[in-house]
Scaffold this motif. Structure first.
Motif, PDB file in Angstrom:
ATOM      1  N   ARG A 178       5.670   7.226 -12.356  1.00 49.94           N
ATOM      2  CA  ARG A 178       7.094   7.250 -12.012  1.00 49.94           C
ATOM      3  C   ARG A 178       7.298   7.013 -10.512  1.00 49.94           C
ATOM      4  NH1 ARG A 178      10.743  12.315 -13.392  1.00 49.94           N
ATOM      5  NH2 ARG A 178      10.746  11.488 -15.510  1.00 49.94           N
ATOM      6  N   ALA A 179       6.367   7.542  -9.722  1.00 53.15           N
ATOM      7  CA  ALA A 179       6.498   7.396  -8.265  1.00 53.15           C
ATOM      8  C   ALA A 179       6.157   5.981  -7.801  1.00 53.15           C
ATOM      9  CB  ALA A 179       5.603   8.416  -7.566  1.00 53.15           C
ATOM     10  N   GLY A 180       5.788   5.103  -8.729  1.00 55.78           N
ATOM     11  CA  GLY A 180       5.541   3.711  -8.348  1.00 55.78           C
ATOM     12  C   GLY A 180       4.075   3.377  -8.183  1.00 55.78           C
ATOM     13  N   GLY A 185       3.104   4.871   0.280  1.00 58.39           N
ATOM     14  CA  GLY A 185       2.680   6.019   1.080  1.00 58.39           C
ATOM     15  C   GLY A 185       1.829   6.962   0.255  1.00 58.39           C
ATOM     16  N   GLU A 186       1.237   7.926   0.927  1.00 53.56           N
ATOM     17  CA  GLU A 186       0.416   8.921   0.227  1.00 53.56           C
ATOM     18  C   GLU A 186       1.252   9.692  -0.789  1.00 53.56           C
ATOM     19  OE1 GLU A 186      -2.819  10.622   3.337  1.00 53.56           O
ATOM     20  OE2 GLU A 186      -0.708  11.028   3.719  1.00 53.56           O
ATOM     21  N   LEU A 187       0.658   9.950  -1.929  1.00 51.91           N
ATOM     22  CA  LEU A 187       1.333  10.750  -2.955  1.00 51.91           C
ATOM     23  C   LEU A 187       1.069  12.227  -2.684  1.00 51.91           C
ATOM     24  CD1 LEU A 187       0.280   8.607  -6.038  1.00 51.91           C
ATOM     25  CD2 LEU A 187       2.605   8.828  -5.104  1.00 51.91           C
ATOM     26  N   VAL A 188       2.087  13.055  -2.926  1.00 50.15           N
ATOM     27  CA  VAL A 188       1.902  14.489  -2.676  1.00 50.15           C
ATOM     28  C   VAL A 188       2.174  15.292  -3.942  1.00 50.15           C
ATOM     29  CG1 VAL A 188       2.373  16.390  -1.097  1.00 50.15           C
ATOM     30  CG2 VAL A 188       2.844  14.040  -0.368  1.00 50.15           C
ATOM     31  N   VAL A 189       1.266  16.218  -4.220  1.00 49.40           N
ATOM     32  CA  VAL A 189       1.396  17.152  -5.346  1.00 49.40           C
ATOM     33  C   VAL A 189       1.630  18.540  -4.761  1.00 49.40           C
ATOM     34  CG1 VAL A 189       0.147  18.251  -7.249  1.00 49.40           C
ATOM     35  CG2 VAL A 189      -0.105  15.792  -6.850  1.00 49.40           C
ATOM     36  N   TYR A 190       2.559  19.283  -5.363  1.00 49.09           N
ATOM     37  CA  TYR A 190       2.887  20.628  -4.889  1.00 49.09           C
ATOM     38  C   TYR A 190       2.668  21.637  -6.008  1.00 49.09           C
ATOM     39  CZ  TYR A 190       5.462  17.664  -1.638  1.00 49.09           C
ATOM     40  OH  TYR A 190       5.804  16.685  -0.747  1.00 49.09           O
ATOM     41  N   ALA A 191       2.062  22.757  -5.653  1.00 48.92           N
ATOM     42  CA  ALA A 191       1.947  23.886  -6.587  1.00 48.92           C
ATOM     43  C   ALA A 191       1.804  25.113  -5.711  1.00 48.92           C
ATOM     44  CB  ALA A 191       0.725  23.723  -7.491  1.00 48.92           C
ATOM     45  N   SER A 192       2.007  26.294  -6.264  1.00 52.31           N
ATOM     46  CA  SER A 192       1.888  27.480  -5.411  1.00 52.31           C
ATOM     47  C   SER A 192       0.415  27.824  -5.197  1.00 52.31           C
ATOM     48  CB  SER A 192       2.603  28.668  -6.051  1.00 52.31           C
ATOM     49  OG  SER A 192       1.730  29.350  -6.929  1.00 52.31           O
ATOM     50  N   ALA A 222      -6.247   9.439  -1.370  1.00 49.87           N
ATOM     51  CA  ALA A 222      -5.012   8.663  -1.383  1.00 49.87           C
ATOM     52  C   ALA A 222      -3.788   9.562  -1.420  1.00 49.87           C
ATOM     53  CB  ALA A 222      -5.009   7.745  -2.593  1.00 49.87           C
ATOM     54  N   GLY A 223      -3.998  10.849  -1.330  1.00 52.77           N
ATOM     55  CA  GLY A 223      -2.861  11.753  -1.450  1.00 52.77           C
ATOM     56  C   GLY A 223      -3.133  13.112  -0.841  1.00 52.77           C
ATOM     57  N   VAL A 224      -2.221  14.022  -1.117  1.00 52.49           N
ATOM     58  CA  VAL A 224      -2.291  15.369  -0.557  1.00 52.49           C
ATOM     59  C   VAL A 224      -1.900  16.350  -1.654  1.00 52.49           C
ATOM     60  CG1 VAL A 224      -1.474  16.883   1.296  1.00 52.49           C
ATOM     61  CG2 VAL A 224      -1.368  14.405   1.606  1.00 52.49           C
ATOM     62  N   VAL A 225      -2.534  17.518  -1.664  1.00 53.49           N
ATOM     63  CA  VAL A 225      -2.043  18.611  -2.498  1.00 53.49           C
ATOM     64  C   VAL A 225      -1.567  19.707  -1.562  1.00 53.49           C
ATOM     65  CG1 VAL A 225      -2.609  20.370  -4.212  1.00 53.49           C
ATOM     66  CG2 VAL A 225      -3.634  18.102  -4.383  1.00 53.49           C
ATOM     67  N   ARG A 226      -0.345  20.135  -1.728  1.00 52.61           N
ATOM     68  CA  ARG A 226       0.160  21.237  -0.900  1.00 52.61           C
ATOM     69  C   ARG A 226       0.243  22.492  -1.751  1.00 52.61           C
ATOM     70  NH1 ARG A 226       0.403  18.945   3.529  1.00 52.61           N
ATOM     71  NH2 ARG A 226       1.647  17.071   3.899  1.00 52.61           N
ATOM     72  N   ARG A 249       8.542  13.592   3.066  1.00 50.56           N
ATOM     73  CA  ARG A 249       9.326  12.353   2.946  1.00 50.56           C
ATOM     74  C   ARG A 249       9.629  11.773   4.319  1.00 50.56           C
ATOM     75  NH1 ARG A 249      14.228  13.070  -0.919  1.00 50.56           N
ATOM     76  NH2 ARG A 249      14.496  10.831  -0.691  1.00 50.56           N
ATOM     77  N   ALA A 250       9.936  12.660   5.237  1.00 46.98           N
ATOM     78  CA  ALA A 250      10.240  12.188   6.591  1.00 46.98           C
ATOM     79  C   ALA A 250       9.019  11.491   7.195  1.00 46.98           C
ATOM     80  CB  ALA A 250      10.675  13.364   7.459  1.00 46.98           C
ATOM     81  N   ALA A 251       7.828  11.944   6.773  1.00 48.51           N
ATOM     82  CA  ALA A 251       6.603  11.351   7.320  1.00 48.51           C
ATOM     83  C   ALA A 251       6.142  10.136   6.514  1.00 48.51           C
ATOM     84  CB  ALA A 251       5.501  12.421   7.345  1.00 48.51           C
ATOM     85  N   GLY A 252       6.950   9.706   5.566  1.00 44.52           N
ATOM     86  CA  GLY A 252       6.609   8.497   4.806  1.00 44.52           C
ATOM     87  C   GLY A 252       5.721   8.747   3.606  1.00 44.52           C
ATOM     88  N   ARG A 253       5.483  10.004   3.281  1.00 49.20           N
ATOM     89  CA  ARG A 253       4.700  10.294   2.077  1.00 49.20           C
ATOM     90  C   ARG A 253       5.635  10.333   0.869  1.00 49.20           C
ATOM     91  NH1 ARG A 253       3.118  14.517   5.541  1.00 49.20           N
ATOM     92  NH2 ARG A 253       1.384  13.846   6.840  1.00 49.20           N
ATOM     93  N   ARG A 254       5.030  10.294  -0.330  1.00 51.23           N
ATOM     94  CA  ARG A 254       5.843  10.257  -1.541  1.00 51.23           C
ATOM     95  C   ARG A 254       5.614  11.496  -2.406  1.00 51.23           C
ATOM     96  NH1 ARG A 254       4.089   5.233  -4.569  1.00 51.23           N
ATOM     97  NH2 ARG A 254       2.111   5.698  -3.574  1.00 51.23           N
TER      98      ARG A 254
END
Ligand SMILES: *Cc1c(COP(=O)(O)O)cnc(C)c1O
Length: 501
Positions: A178-180, A185-192, A222-226, A249-254
């Protein structure tokens, strides 16, 4: 080495129908006696007490050249396998989360094995495919999931996979699509920080990160997990999530995927799905809700509020494990999505040999496109047997009894001043620790208590760490045969062991 000269070719000798039926009855008797033994007064130690290598020592080092008598195989099972098990079906198994099974589930699984159907395509298994679709819709109704998750909706549907970890990886693949895709830009995954480790593992497998070392802002692939910090109730801090997503997003990541947890593995914390869903949607990320254990409790209307069920309306996908708390043997994960086109688009590859008239004509589901492997077991059968045997009322009664027992255990532990319960209350999962003014010393004493209890063999429980570093012991109540007497006995055992420390 000289290869052995091939002998005369003799076809393998199969069991006759009568032999299969007789030996099958023997195996079922063995299971029935095993369960009876686990429930009896003199049950075996719940956690296996054998030294590493014990089972290996009991096994022949080489495979047999000639077939062996059945009686010998059964005798070795009794001699080598049974004494070296950790007993997941014991009513005093309180570790991790349960992996509970039941009679109807075992029989459904046995039938599935015997039919030997491989359900990769509708054409290879029409009944397996359509029973699966119906079971997913039955459970969507039973759990009152959003209509958009049903097979009858315009865009949604579900699949039975093996595990919640697979569902997380599938959700990540769909989210990336979905994110293309991976370019941009780098893809970011978020979880607690309290989310299940399968989120990191999915990101590693999908190639977003290279290893589980997640450092703030330091992408290793190719991405980041936060891993978003949690509040005092071990729930994802939604303000922090919002800030992280905006900064990315401001830093160009997705921002690609947010995984929220309905009942964390450590302490059963319930993320605020509605609030998280709003933030995820604002930043265009897929929301996956991981309800591996607690999701089953959605079947009880009175528990839905505690589970933040209304937030599922914002989820792109949701998964839970009937194999944890719904009397269905491992493995069985139900995964739902409201966007089947994106999900199957992320996983579908069609080589020539899989082309067939039914798939080309459309109008059928090929579940291979919903999962990681190609082949798949006929898992819907055991779920069908379970739901028809117990009925939804039976399943609700099962969950309600464990929630009640969780409350009882909590009361009993609270009434003993040596213990404290520092984690937020959660259904059927009770976390406690030995009271101590000093964390390091308290943790050592709490771990010592756990080791004494598990070494004693009367029950089995495991631990978790709170964000503060505080170690807690977890009493996860969900075993098929767990009754009030087992919970009372467990608390007595804990109290006695605390005195002995
Ligand atoms: C148990 C658990 C998982 C992993 O389950 P598997 O089905 O073994 O992959 C994932 N998430 C949560 C919250 C869990 O409790």
């Amino acid at each position: 080495m000289v290869p052995p000269t091939p002998g005369p070719s003799t076809p393998a000798e199969h069991l006759t129908g009568d032999e299969l039926a007789a030996r099958g009855a023997e195996v079922l008797r063995m299971i029935a006696d095993y369960w009876e033994g686990l429930r009896g007064e003199q049950g075996p130690p719940v956690l296996a007490q054998c030294a590493p290598g014990t089972t290996l020592q009991g096994l022949a080092p080489r495979p047999p050249e000639q077939g062996e008598p059945w009686a010998k195989v059964m005798a070795d099972t009794a001699r080598v396998i049974m004494p070296n098990l950790t007993h997941w079906q014991s009513p005093s198994f309180f570790a991790y989360f349960p992996a509970n099974t039941s009679g109807p589930s075992v029989l459904g699984d046995l039938l599935s094995s015997g039919l030997g159907v491989q359900g990769m395509l509708w054409a290879t298994s029409p009944a397996a495919t359509e029973l699966e679709t119906r079971m997913l819709d039955w459970m969507a109704e039973a759990l009152a999931l959003p209509d958009a998750f049903r097979s009858t909706s315009a865009t949604g549907g579900g699949v039975i996979e093996g595990t919640a970890s697979e569902a997380t990886l599938v959700a990540l693949c769909a989210a990336r699509k979905r994110a293309g895709g991976s370019r941009g830009g780098e893809l970011v995954v978020y979880a607690s920080t309290q989310a299940h480790s399968s989120v990191l593992k999915a990101a590693m497998i999908a190639g977003l990160i290279d290893d589980a070392t997640v450092r703030e802002g330091a992408a290793s692939g190719a991405g980041v997990v936060r891993l978003v910090p949690v509040d005092e109730h071990q729930r994802m801090d939604v303000g922090e999530l919002e800030r992280a997503m905006a900064a990315d997003r401001a830093a160009g990541r997705r921002p690609c995927l947010v995984v929220a947890t309905m009942g964390t593995t450590g302490t059963g914390a319930m993320d605020d799905l509605l609030a998280i869903g709003a933030v995820a949607a604002a930043h265009g990320a897929w929301l996956h809700v991981d309800g591996a254990f607690a999701g089953a409790a959605l079947i009880c209307p009175e528990l839905r509020g505690r589970l933040h069920a209304e937030g599922l309306e914002r989820a792109d996908s949701f998964a839970f494990n009937p194999h944890k708390w719904l009397l269905t043997g491992f493995d069985a994960n139900l995964m739902y999505t409201r966007d089947r086109k994106t999900l199957t688009g992320a996983l579908s590859v069609t080589p020539e040999y899989l082309r067939n008239a039914a798939s080309e004509a459309g109008g059928v589901v090929d579940y291979r496109d919903w999962q990681i492997p190609l082949g798949r077991r006929f898992r819907a059968l055991k779920l069908w047997f379970v739901v028809r045997h117990y009925g939804l009322e039976g399943l609700r009664g099962h969950i309600r009894e464990h929630v009640r027992l969780g409350e009882l255990a909590e009361q009993l532990l609270r009434s003993d001043s040596r213990f404290e319960l520092p984690a937020t209350k959660s259904p059927a999962l009770v976390c406690f620790a030995l009271r101590d003014s000093e964390t390091a010393r308290g943790n050592a004493r709490t771990r010592g208590l756990m080791d004494r209890l598990n070494g004693g063999g009367r029950l089995y429980l495991t631990h978790a760490a709170l964000p503060s570093g505080r170690v807690v012991l977890r009493l996860a109540i969900g075993g098929t045969f767990t009754r009030e007497e087992h919970v009372r006995a467990a608390v007595q055992e804990i109290a006695a062991a605390a005195g002995a420390g």
